[in-house]
Design an enzyme around this catalytic site. Structure first.
Site, mmCIF file in Angstrom:
data_model
loop_
_atom_site.group_PDB
_atom_site.id
_atom_site.type_symbol
_atom_site.label_atom_id
_atom_site.label_comp_id
_atom_site.label_asym_id
_atom_site.label_seq_id
_atom_site.Cartn_x
_atom_site.Cartn_y
_atom_site.Cartn_z
ATOM 1 N N TYR A 95 -30.015 11.238 12.657
ATOM 2 C CA TYR A 95 -30.450 12.550 13.110
ATOM 3 C C TYR A 95 -29.646 12.975 14.343
ATOM 4 C CZ TYR A 95 -34.423 11.975 9.971
ATOM 5 O OH TYR A 95 -35.214 11.794 8.854
ATOM 6 N N ASN A 151 -36.321 21.941 4.271
ATOM 7 C CA ASN A 151 -35.321 22.067 3.220
ATOM 8 C C ASN A 151 -36.026 22.195 1.868
ATOM 9 O OD1 ASN A 151 -33.092 21.823 1.481
ATOM 10 N ND2 ASN A 151 -33.044 19.595 1.681
ATOM 11 N N CYS A 174 -30.993 15.884 2.166
ATOM 12 C CA CYS A 174 -31.647 15.464 3.408
ATOM 13 C C CYS A 174 -32.025 13.986 3.371
ATOM 14 C CB CYS A 174 -32.867 16.335 3.694
ATOM 15 S SG CYS A 174 -34.013 16.533 2.323
ATOM 16 N N HIS A 175 -32.022 13.379 2.169
ATOM 17 C CA HIS A 175 -32.332 11.944 2.087
ATOM 18 C C HIS A 175 -31.242 11.089 2.711
ATOM 19 C CE1 HIS A 175 -29.903 12.767 -1.560
ATOM 20 N NE2 HIS A 175 -29.480 11.533 -1.428
ATOM 21 N N GLU A 232 -27.429 6.065 -5.225
ATOM 22 C CA GLU A 232 -26.085 6.458 -4.812
ATOM 23 C C GLU A 232 -25.249 5.242 -4.408
ATOM 24 O OE1 GLU A 232 -26.358 9.529 -1.879
ATOM 25 O OE2 GLU A 232 -27.367 10.922 -3.235
#
Length: 356
Positions: free
Chosen positions: A293, A316, A324-325, A351
């Protein structure tokens, strides 16, 4: 989507899975099926059947694994149906409404269709944010708007769409669209529909400019996100299909199968200037990468604004596609995800397993 692409991902702890089974937690639809040793059947997380003891349950990521272990599918919850797809009785009800949106479906009429009225009300509120009658009325208004765009006068358009009186049509149109039928004939509504995913159903909405929402259908703050649509777009939201929703469906299937690393669907993402700057930077975070962040705040030129950045992340409306993850704490721990931290971990694991 293919099971092998997801099979390498870890399931949550058995204690958490058993809690989801006992609570009939819809957020776990598509995440696991439960094999019941005492009956030899396997069920969805939301199966209405009586729950067994924890010692008599084993969990599988996919139905094919439960079948291979010797379990047979439950007849009540039909776990072989794709995750996110409406049950057969809901599809039948929606088809009935689409054929005759003006027909008032009384409790007696629902029972004749072998549908329990209380179940229908609960399902439509949870999945569509409206009652069965509200859904039908939205469809009526959608059909009426189509006729107005085709050039029909206001009164015939209302009656052709099933309204019993001209005043009833005008009043209903104004409540939903925020304008009169004559003034609203050029209105382009936001169209919304459900999409399946391994993380449970997603509510997708699109304008003529692009996708404007893709939220987990069970998220508690979904009404707030829907209110944001009204605030930022000043357009009605009605159930329907849209080319951008269908494009999103295809791209999500490829993403969860590990074959897509970038999304191409156009976005119509509106918010405050600060929120839009955060969302634009989120979109620049690469597939399989994570930042803190603090780093995100630095990248938008607002050092020290980690808290504000976190709040913008929470607003979001297009998670997964606007990733945002991929924002985590500086120490590597996960924090703050509207769909639940287990979903955030799922996406990061997915991912990472397909990064190369």
């Amino acid at each position: 989507m293919s099971a092998p692409a997801i099979a390498t991902l870890r399931l949550p702890r058995p204690t958490e899975l058993y809690r989801a089974l006992v609570d009939r937690d819809p957020s776990y639809e598509g995440i696991f099926v439960a094999g019941i040793r005492t009956t030899g059947i396997f069920c969805r997380p939301t199966c209405p059947a009586r729950k067994p003891l924890a010692a008599n349950v084993e969990f599988f990521p996919h139905s094919d694994q439960a079948l291979a272990a010797g379990y047979r599918p439950c007849r009540r919850c039909q776990p072989l149906e794709p995750a996110g797809r409406h049950p057969e009785w809901v599809r039948r009800l929606i088809e009935t409404i689409d054929r005759a949106p003006s027909r008032r479906l009384s409790d007696a009429a629902l029972r004749k269709m072998n549908i329990q009225p209380a179940t229908a009300r609960r399902y439509f509120r949870e999945r569509f944010g409206m009652t069965v009658h509200g859904y039908a009325r939205a469809r009526q208004l959608g059909f009426a708007l189509d006729r107005l765009r085709e050039g029909q006068p206001v009164t015939p358009a209302g009656f052709d769409s099933g309204f019993e009186s001209d005043s009833g049509f005008r009043d209903a149109f104004k409540r939903l669209f925020g304008t009169t039928p004559a003034a609203g004939k050029d209105t382009a509504p936001i169209l919304a529909g459900l999409l399946p995913s391994p993380l449970g159903p997603l509510l997708a909405a699109a304008t003529e400019r692009g996708l404007c929402m893709l939220e987990f259908a069970d998220r508690k703050k979904l009404p707030n996100q829907a209110a944001d649509l009204t605030r930022w777009y000043n357009q009605p939201v009605i159930p329907g299909t849209h080319r951008f929703i269908e494009q999103t469906r295809t791209e999500l299937e490829e993403y969860f199968a590990g074959t897509r690393k970038e999304f191409r669907v156009p976005l119509d993402h509106r918010g405050t200037e600060f929120q839009e700057s955060v969302w634009a930077e989120l979109a620049r975070i690469g597939y399989g990468e994570t930042i803190s962040y603090e780093e995100l705040a630095n990248r938008i030129g607002r050092p020290g604004a980690q808290r504000a950045v976190g709040l913008a992340n929470g607003r979001n409306r297009i998670p997964i596609i606007v990733p945002c993850h991929r924002v985590i704490q500086k120490n590597g721990q996960l924090r703050g995800y509207g769909g639940g931290l287990w979903r955030k971990q799922f996406l990061l694991d997915l991912e990472m397993s397909h990064r190369e």
